[in-house]
Design a protein around this motif. Structure first.
Motif, mmCIF file in Angstrom:
data_model
loop_
_atom_site.group_PDB
_atom_site.id
_atom_site.type_symbol
_atom_site.label_atom_id
_atom_site.label_comp_id
_atom_site.label_asym_id
_atom_site.label_seq_id
_atom_site.Cartn_x
_atom_site.Cartn_y
_atom_site.Cartn_z
ATOM 1 N N GLU A 211 -7.419 -6.908 25.290
ATOM 2 C CA GLU A 211 -8.728 -7.505 25.590
ATOM 3 C C GLU A 211 -8.937 -8.674 24.641
ATOM 4 O O GLU A 211 -9.642 -8.583 23.640
ATOM 5 C CB GLU A 211 -9.832 -6.454 25.433
ATOM 6 C CG GLU A 211 -9.810 -5.351 26.473
ATOM 7 C CD GLU A 211 -10.105 -5.871 27.872
ATOM 8 O OE1 GLU A 211 -10.811 -6.907 27.969
ATOM 9 O OE2 GLU A 211 -9.630 -5.271 28.846
ATOM 10 N N ALA A 212 -8.287 -9.774 24.927
ATOM 11 C CA ALA A 212 -8.311 -10.922 24.027
ATOM 12 C C ALA A 212 -9.204 -12.027 24.579
ATOM 13 O O ALA A 212 -9.392 -12.153 25.804
ATOM 14 C CB ALA A 212 -6.902 -11.452 23.837
ATOM 15 N N LYS A 213 -9.761 -12.840 23.660
ATOM 16 C CA LYS A 213 -10.590 -13.976 24.054
ATOM 17 C C LYS A 213 -9.746 -15.173 24.467
ATOM 18 O O LYS A 213 -10.221 -16.089 25.131
ATOM 19 C CB LYS A 213 -11.503 -14.371 22.898
ATOM 20 C CG LYS A 213 -12.509 -13.290 22.504
ATOM 21 C CD LYS A 213 -13.356 -13.748 21.331
ATOM 22 C CE LYS A 213 -14.351 -12.662 20.920
ATOM 23 N NZ LYS A 213 -15.179 -13.083 19.755
ATOM 24 N N GLY A 214 -8.491 -15.169 24.051
ATOM 25 C CA GLY A 214 -7.571 -16.250 24.372
ATOM 26 C C GLY A 214 -6.198 -15.934 23.799
ATOM 27 O O GLY A 214 -5.966 -14.851 23.241
ATOM 28 N N ASN B 76 -9.022 -16.819 33.097
ATOM 29 C CA ASN B 76 -10.349 -17.158 32.570
ATOM 30 C C ASN B 76 -10.380 -17.040 31.052
ATOM 31 O O ASN B 76 -11.356 -16.580 30.458
ATOM 32 C CB ASN B 76 -11.428 -16.271 33.203
ATOM 33 C CG ASN B 76 -12.821 -16.840 32.973
ATOM 34 O OD1 ASN B 76 -12.980 -18.059 32.799
ATOM 35 N ND2 ASN B 76 -13.825 -15.970 32.961
ATOM 36 N N ARG B 77 -9.262 -17.457 30.436
ATOM 37 C CA ARG B 77 -9.157 -17.432 28.974
ATOM 38 C C ARG B 77 -8.345 -18.648 28.516
ATOM 39 O O ARG B 77 -7.383 -19.028 29.186
ATOM 40 C CB ARG B 77 -8.471 -16.143 28.498
ATOM 41 C CG ARG B 77 -9.407 -14.942 28.467
ATOM 42 C CD ARG B 77 -8.663 -13.668 28.139
ATOM 43 N NE ARG B 77 -8.247 -12.967 29.340
ATOM 44 C CZ ARG B 77 -7.660 -11.770 29.333
ATOM 45 N NH1 ARG B 77 -7.434 -11.155 28.194
ATOM 46 N NH2 ARG B 77 -7.313 -11.192 30.456
ATOM 47 N N PRO C 86 -2.430 -12.650 20.877
ATOM 48 C CA PRO C 86 -3.809 -12.494 21.385
ATOM 49 C C PRO C 86 -4.821 -12.905 20.327
ATOM 50 O O PRO C 86 -4.648 -12.592 19.133
ATOM 51 C CB PRO C 86 -3.906 -11.001 21.692
ATOM 52 C CG PRO C 86 -2.502 -10.505 21.744
ATOM 53 C CD PRO C 86 -1.720 -11.365 20.799
ATOM 54 N N SER D 152 -2.137 -10.388 28.779
ATOM 55 C CA SER D 152 -3.522 -10.368 29.282
ATOM 56 C C SER D 152 -3.883 -9.004 29.853
ATOM 57 O O SER D 152 -5.054 -8.605 29.825
ATOM 58 C CB SER D 152 -3.711 -11.464 30.341
ATOM 59 O OG SER D 152 -2.994 -11.140 31.518
ATOM 60 N N GLU E 42 -4.586 -20.564 32.936
ATOM 61 C CA GLU E 42 -5.844 -20.436 32.195
ATOM 62 C C GLU E 42 -6.997 -20.111 33.147
ATOM 63 O O GLU E 42 -7.852 -19.255 32.855
ATOM 64 C CB GLU E 42 -6.158 -21.732 31.445
ATOM 65 C CG GLU E 42 -5.389 -21.907 30.154
ATOM 66 C CD GLU E 42 -5.816 -23.150 29.395
ATOM 67 O OE1 GLU E 42 -6.049 -23.033 28.174
ATOM 68 O OE2 GLU E 42 -5.906 -24.227 30.021
#
Length: 485
Positions: free
Chosen positions: A432-435, A464-465, A484, A428, A460
């Motif tokens: 810069e991953a969305k999840g 915040n992902r 990622p 993380s 999580e």
């Protein structure tokens, strides 16, 4: 006690079992893809000279460069003269004729010598030495003197520039047989010398005999009743070889044509399977635990289910005496060498300790490899050594577990779950991953879903992902990936 040699010939493998008293005592394996190298003679090239170690690395065409120490280049002198420096004997790029003393073991290359020795049935020819010797295993002084006298005469008359050693098999051999051996060795050494003169560096000049024939030289003793071979063509070849070089053995060689596989006789296959396990059961109910490491072999003796019928001291003594005999057999069967530490069950009585040591030494007397046993240490351990010249049975037949890499342990599911959590946190910060997608073994994913669900939910929320979980059947318990998204 009856002794037989069983030879099993496979398409790419030859196996030999030495059976004494109906039980396998030694197992020898030779594979087409992995021949033993001990005794082979190569034309090598010096790659690197190490003055600080008084040694050199020599390229002989193997996967790893071999090791040559100065002590294996210069014969020992009776007056203990200081050996010359390795730099006086070798330089980089020099071509040298060498013989393998020890096979490559683990990560170590082969051990070499320039003091070549050419064995035959009764004798060993020493092309670079000029002395006469008799094997220490021939203990009768009268016989030793007889052999030494014959060899002195043969050396002066036939090979004054070389040395000779009488092998154990020479005991009782007459002068004519020894003379024939010398003549054979001379022919063989001439052939080796001629081939070495034209051989390219890094090539094999002379290889040892195939295992099926080598046994007639190394294992055949006066007490062997028969040699049984389960392949007709190989039996014919071995008989021809025996008639030329070991005529007294020829009548003992016979073709095995029984309905059962030859190694099923006397339970040899079962003995091999048991020799690959850590635990060895004793008839009394006790057991041994044998662990082989690169540095040494440790053997732990336990009473197990045996409780005896009288006193604790009697129970311990009986178990240790049985263990001493079993250990001697297992060392031969598994071909364990180097340093061996034995942790017998604690005994307070010095007399009991002496009995156990005597039993171990007597049981080791039949071993062809040289052994040395030391008294009990202050910690109650017995230290011993056994000469190691080839790889152990376990190293030949097995390989490290791909899951634990030979450690015998893997990380617990809980440990892997915590590692996954830390890896997600690390990823993380890096991406810069969305999840994140977690790929892991099914039992690890199940643990994350069930017992680690609260921790995963907290992670999580903190990141915040979202975190997705996916079980992979091809993954081992310790294997996982955090991807990622």
């Amino acid at each position: 006690m009856s002794t037989e040699i069983l030879v099993n010939i496979g398409p790419q493998e030859t196996r030999v079992a030495l059976v004494e008293g109906g039980a396998a005592q030694e197992i020898h394996v030779q594979r087409a893809s992995r021949h033993g190298l001990t005794g082979n003679i190569y034309k090598g090239t010096v790659q690197r000279v190490l003055p600080g170690m008084q040694a050199a690395f020599v390229e002989i065409g193997l996967a790893r460069t071999a090791f040559l120490h100065v002590a294996d280049m210069v014969p020992l002198t009776p007056n203990g003269e200081i050996q010359p420096s390795i730099t006086q004997l070798l330089h980089e790029g020099q071509q040298v004729l060498v013989q393998v003393l020890k096979d490559p073991l683990g990560t170590k290359g082969a051990r070499l010598t320039t003091l070549l020795s050419i064995p035959s049935r009764y004798l060993v020819l020493l092309p670079h030495e000029k002395h006469v010797g008799v094997s220490a295993r021939i203990e009768d002084e009268t016989e030793r003197e007889r052999l030494k006298s014959i060899l002195d005469e043969l050396r002066q008359r036939m090979v004054p520039q070389y040395g000779l050693i009488a092998r154990t098999a020479a005991e009782g051999a007459d002068a004519k047989a020894l003379e024939d051996d010398v003549a054979f060795l001379l022919r063989l050494w001439k052939a080796i010398s001629d081939k070495a003169a034209v051989a390219k560096p890094g090539t094999l000049v002379h290889g040892d005999l195939p295992l099926s024939m080598r046994i007639l030289r190394d294992l055949l003793g006066t007490d062997v009743e028969r040699v049984r071979i389960d392949n007709a063509e190989e039996c014919r070849r071995v008989k021809q070889f025996a008639q030329l070089f070991v005529p007294q053995a020829a009548p003992l060689i016979e073709l095995y044509e029984g309905p059962a596989p030859i190694f099923d006789l006397y339970g040899v296959e079962d003995d091999i399977d048991r020799a690959l396990k850590r635990r060895v059961e004793l008839k009394s109910g006790g057991h041994l635990v044998i662990d082989q490491t690169e540095a040494m072999t440790t053997i732990d003796v336990n009473t197990g289910a045996y409780t005896g019928h009288r006193t604790l001291e009697e129970t311990v003594l009986k178990t240790n005496l049985e263990a001493a005999q079993a250990i001697a057999r297992q060392l031969r069967l598994r071909n364990l060498g180097g340093i061996i530490i034995i942790d017998f069950i604690d005994m307070k009585s010095e007399d009991h300790r002496a009995q156990v040591l005597r039993t171990l030494e007597r049981a080791l007397a039949a071993d062809h490899a040289r052994t040395q046993v030391y008294p009990f240490s202050p910690l109650g351990l017995v230290e011993m050594t056994r000469k190691r010249t080839r790889e152990s049975l376990g190293h030949i037949l097995c390989e490290p577990c791909p899951t634990c890499a030979g450690s015998g342990m893997i990380k617990t599911v809980e440990t892997v779950c915590h590692e996954i959590m830390r890896e997600i946190q690390r990823a993380s910060r890096q991406f810069e991953a969305k999840g994140f997608l977690v790929l892991a073994a099914a039992n690890v994913i199940q643990r994350l879903v069930e017992e680690q669900s609260l921790g995963l939910a907290d992670l999580e929320a903190a990141l915040n992902r979202p975190i997705r979980l996916q079980a992979e059947s091809a993954y081992g318990q310790e294997t996982f990936d955090v991807v990622p998204l």
